[in-house]
Design a protein around this motif. Structure first.
Motif, PDB file in Angstrom:
ATOM      1  N   TRP A  12       0.798  -1.217   0.000  1.00  0.00           N
ATOM      2  CA  TRP A  12       0.000   0.000   0.000  1.00  0.00           C
ATOM      3  C   TRP A  12       0.835   1.275   0.000  1.00  0.00           C
ATOM      4  O   TRP A  12       0.440   2.282  -0.562  1.00  0.00           O
ATOM      5  N   GLY A  31       5.440  -3.908   2.052  1.00  0.00           N
ATOM      6  CA  GLY A  31       4.239  -4.576   2.533  1.00  0.00           C
ATOM      7  C   GLY A  31       4.542  -5.762   3.426  1.00  0.00           C
ATOM      8  O   GLY A  31       3.634  -6.429   3.909  1.00  0.00           O
ATOM      9  N   VAL A  64       1.078   1.460   5.498  1.00  0.00           N
ATOM     10  CA  VAL A  64       0.114   1.964   4.540  1.00  0.00           C
ATOM     11  C   VAL A  64       0.491   3.403   4.175  1.00  0.00           C
ATOM     12  O   VAL A  64       0.269   3.848   3.059  1.00  0.00           O
ATOM     13  N   GLY A  81      -4.482  -2.257   6.132  1.00  0.00           N
ATOM     14  CA  GLY A  81      -5.450  -1.720   5.184  1.00  0.00           C
ATOM     15  C   GLY A  81      -6.775  -1.451   5.879  1.00  0.00           C
ATOM     16  O   GLY A  81      -7.182  -2.193   6.774  1.00  0.00           O
ATOM     17  N   ILE A 145      -3.300   4.703   8.880  1.00  0.00           N
ATOM     18  CA  ILE A 145      -3.044   4.607   7.447  1.00  0.00           C
ATOM     19  C   ILE A 145      -2.559   5.956   6.933  1.00  0.00           C
ATOM     20  O   ILE A 145      -2.400   6.159   5.741  1.00  0.00           O
TER      21      ILE A 145
END
Length: 167
Positions: A12, A31, A64, A81, A145
């Motif tokens: 992400w 990731g 993220v 996520g 995030i």
């Protein structure tokens, strides 16, 4: 190597550019929960730091957000996520030293832990409140995030649940 088949859920996070001691580095939050640094012109690896010192089964934090570089420090929050059904209860916001070389992974989120000597970990904010309170919030920092904002030495980082921290 790069995350490849070790990606936890997805890739992400965006890479960022850092200027460290007058030299550029591409900072890539993998990731797989590892931060990688590369020379921009050659792609040669400079350092890497596994930010999950203990791998667990179940929901695991990764990146993220985009890393933020100020001087020789890299700042980034860990999370998952936003569509994960059962996210981890707590996570960490990290400050890493980008002047290191090689594998500079840490063994715990306690920067003063002797096992972390030589690691890139400068400090970590977060984790569960220990011992957990009978009432109220049970974590110092939930997951994020978001990319941090830094101004005049203050770091602003929100959690997915709506808390905004100023460090």
């Amino acid at each position: 190597g790069l995350p490849g088949d070790r990606i936890i859920e997805g890739q992400w996070a965006n890479p960022g550019l850092a200027m460290v001691n007058g030299k550029p580095q591409v900072i890539f939050p993998g990731g797989d929960g590892v931060i990688y640094s590369f020379e921009p012109d050659t792609g040669k690896p400079m350092w890497k730091c596994d930010c999950n010192p203990v791998r667990v089964k179940g929901p695991t934090n990764y990146f993220v957000a985009t890393p933020v570089s100020v001087g020789d420090r890299i700042y980034i929050g860990m999370g998952v996520g936003p569509d994960l059904d059962t996210p981890p209860r707590s996570s960490y916001f990290l400050c890493l030293d980008a002047t290191k070389q090689g594998d500079v992974s840490f063994k715990s989120y306690d920067a003063k832990d002797p096992a972390n000597k030589g690691s890139a970990l400068v400090w970590a904010f977060g984790g569960p409140v220990n011992p957990p309170p009978a009432k109220g919030r049970k974590e110092n920092f939930g997951y994020t995030i978001s990319t941090a904002a830094i101004h005049d030495g203050l770091i602003y980082i929100p959690e997915v649940t709506g808390y905004l921290h100023c460090l």
